[in-house]
Design a protein around this motif. Structure first.
Motif, PDB file in Angstrom:
ATOM      1  N   ARG A   1      12.403  88.686  12.086  1.00 11.68           N
ATOM      2  CA  ARG A   1      11.501  89.792  11.724  1.00 11.68           C
ATOM      3  C   ARG A   1      12.289  91.024  11.285  1.00 11.68           C
ATOM      4  O   ARG A   1      11.881  91.747  10.389  1.00 11.68           O
ATOM      5  CB  ARG A   1      10.598  90.188  12.895  1.00 11.68           C
ATOM      6  CG  ARG A   1       9.606  89.148  13.388  1.00 11.68           C
ATOM      7  CD  ARG A   1       8.760  88.575  12.267  1.00 11.68           C
ATOM      8  NE  ARG A   1       7.841  87.537  12.653  1.00 11.68           N
ATOM      9  CZ  ARG A   1       8.145  86.271  12.917  1.00 11.68           C
ATOM     10  NH1 ARG A   1       9.378  85.864  12.934  1.00 11.68           N
ATOM     11  NH2 ARG A   1       7.197  85.397  13.182  1.00 11.68           N
ATOM     12  N   GLU A   2      13.419  91.253  11.933  1.00 12.16           N
ATOM     13  CA  GLU A   2      14.204  92.459  11.657  1.00 12.16           C
ATOM     14  C   GLU A   2      15.017  92.353  10.368  1.00 12.16           C
ATOM     15  O   GLU A   2      15.123  93.332   9.638  1.00 12.16           O
ATOM     16  CB  GLU A   2      15.131  92.772  12.838  1.00 12.16           C
ATOM     17  CG  GLU A   2      14.397  93.204  14.095  1.00 12.16           C
ATOM     18  CD  GLU A   2      13.689  94.532  13.934  1.00 12.16           C
ATOM     19  OE1 GLU A   2      14.234  95.443  13.295  1.00 12.16           O
ATOM     20  OE2 GLU A   2      12.562  94.658  14.460  1.00 12.16           O
TER      21      GLU A   2
ATOM     22  N   TRP B   1       7.820  94.116  20.754  1.00  9.40           N
ATOM     23  CA  TRP B   1       7.804  94.086  19.293  1.00  9.40           C
ATOM     24  C   TRP B   1       6.407  93.748  18.780  1.00  9.40           C
ATOM     25  O   TRP B   1       5.912  94.369  17.849  1.00  9.40           O
ATOM     26  CB  TRP B   1       8.820  93.059  18.776  1.00  9.40           C
ATOM     27  CG  TRP B   1       9.192  93.266  17.332  1.00  9.40           C
ATOM     28  CD1 TRP B   1      10.371  93.789  16.882  1.00  9.40           C
ATOM     29  CD2 TRP B   1       8.412  92.954  16.172  1.00  9.40           C
ATOM     30  NE1 TRP B   1      10.352  93.820  15.508  1.00  9.40           N
ATOM     31  CE2 TRP B   1       9.159  93.316  15.041  1.00  9.40           C
ATOM     32  CE3 TRP B   1       7.160  92.413  15.964  1.00  9.40           C
ATOM     33  CZ2 TRP B   1       8.719  93.160  13.748  1.00  9.40           C
ATOM     34  CZ3 TRP B   1       6.693  92.251  14.665  1.00  9.40           C
ATOM     35  CH2 TRP B   1       7.470  92.614  13.572  1.00  9.40           C
ATOM     36  N   LEU B   2       5.770  92.765  19.385  1.00  8.35           N
ATOM     37  CA  LEU B   2       4.429  92.364  18.964  1.00  8.35           C
ATOM     38  C   LEU B   2       3.411  93.504  19.130  1.00  8.35           C
ATOM     39  O   LEU B   2       2.498  93.645  18.324  1.00  8.35           O
ATOM     40  CB  LEU B   2       3.967  91.130  19.754  1.00  8.35           C
ATOM     41  CG  LEU B   2       4.633  89.818  19.338  1.00  8.35           C
ATOM     42  CD1 LEU B   2       4.377  88.749  20.389  1.00  8.35           C
ATOM     43  CD2 LEU B   2       4.168  89.386  17.975  1.00  8.35           C
TER      44      LEU B   2
ATOM     45  N   HIS C   1       4.238  96.817  19.103  1.00  4.91           N
ATOM     46  CA  HIS C   1       4.648  98.049  18.419  1.00  4.91           C
ATOM     47  C   HIS C   1       5.265  97.856  17.040  1.00  4.91           C
ATOM     48  O   HIS C   1       5.574  98.825  16.344  1.00  4.91           O
ATOM     49  CB  HIS C   1       5.633  98.823  19.297  1.00  4.91           C
ATOM     50  CG  HIS C   1       5.060  99.195  20.630  1.00  4.91           C
ATOM     51  ND1 HIS C   1       5.223  98.399  21.746  1.00  4.91           N
ATOM     52  CD2 HIS C   1       4.332 100.239  21.014  1.00  4.91           C
ATOM     53  CE1 HIS C   1       4.619  98.966  22.774  1.00  4.91           C
ATOM     54  NE2 HIS C   1       4.068 100.078  22.360  1.00  4.91           N
ATOM     55  N   ASN C   2       5.530  96.611  16.664  1.00  4.01           N
ATOM     56  CA  ASN C   2       6.207  96.284  15.403  1.00  4.01           C
ATOM     57  C   ASN C   2       7.624  96.827  15.330  1.00  4.01           C
ATOM     58  O   ASN C   2       8.152  97.082  14.235  1.00  4.01           O
ATOM     59  CB  ASN C   2       5.400  96.738  14.183  1.00  4.01           C
ATOM     60  CG  ASN C   2       4.116  95.953  14.064  1.00  4.01           C
ATOM     61  OD1 ASN C   2       4.105  94.744  14.263  1.00  4.01           O
ATOM     62  ND2 ASN C   2       3.045  96.634  13.758  1.00  4.01           N
ATOM     63  N   TRP C   3       8.257  97.004  16.444  1.00  3.02           N
ATOM     64  CA  TRP C   3       9.675  97.357  16.558  1.00  3.02           C
ATOM     65  C   TRP C   3      10.092  97.097  18.000  1.00  3.02           C
ATOM     66  O   TRP C   3       9.239  96.849  18.847  1.00  3.02           O
ATOM     67  CB  TRP C   3       9.961  98.812  16.146  1.00  3.02           C
ATOM     68  CG  TRP C   3       9.297  99.837  17.041  1.00  3.02           C
ATOM     69  CD1 TRP C   3       8.022 100.306  16.950  1.00  3.02           C
ATOM     70  CD2 TRP C   3       9.874 100.492  18.171  1.00  3.02           C
ATOM     71  NE1 TRP C   3       7.779 101.208  17.935  1.00  3.02           N
ATOM     72  CE2 TRP C   3       8.898 101.359  18.712  1.00  3.02           C
ATOM     73  CE3 TRP C   3      11.125 100.447  18.782  1.00  3.02           C
ATOM     74  CZ2 TRP C   3       9.136 102.158  19.824  1.00  3.02           C
ATOM     75  CZ3 TRP C   3      11.357 101.253  19.890  1.00  3.02           C
ATOM     76  CH2 TRP C   3      10.369 102.101  20.392  1.00  3.02           C
TER      77      TRP C   3
END
Length: 117
Positions: free
Chosen positions: A56-57, A111-112, A114-116
């Motif tokens: 993802r990153e 991450w799921l 907050h998307n980070w």
């Protein structure tokens, strides 16, 4: 107070401060090596979560750049201390995740949400 008493007091205070600093450094090194050892023995779920975050990153790319973030795990470039090698990225990412989240699975959960991470 006399000069001798003041001088002795200052010496004792300096010795205590030095002892405290040494204990702090030893604790920091021992916790980092514990985290590195933990990271080296990742469970199947931990490896999967780590791989998921890397994809993802950066798409798994050790040379990916995004502003002040770099590498496979998009770490702040300052965390890498000038060493951009894959080995250092892995070690630094493990230390970061274990100190902040306790596990890669927890980091993925964050991450799921907050998307980070």
């Amino acid at each position: 107070m006399s000069k001798n008493v003041k001088s002795t007091f200052v010496k004792i205070l300096a010795a205590l401060a030095l002892a405290f600093a040494c204990v702090t450094v030893v604790q920091a090194f021992s916790s980092n090596s514990t985290q590195t050892v933990q990271a080296a023995k990742l469970s199947k779920k931990e490896r999967a979560a780590k791989r998921w975050i890397a994809m993802r990153e950066s798409g798994g790319n050790y040379t990916a750049r995004n502003g002040s973030c770099y590498g496979k795990y998009q770490l702040s470039i300052g965390y890498l201390h000038g060493n951009l090698s894959p080995k250092n990225q892995e070690r630094t990412a493990d230390r970061y995740v274990y100190s902040r989240y306790g596990s890669w699975v927890n980091a993925k959960r964050f991450w799921l949400a907050h998307n980070w991470y």
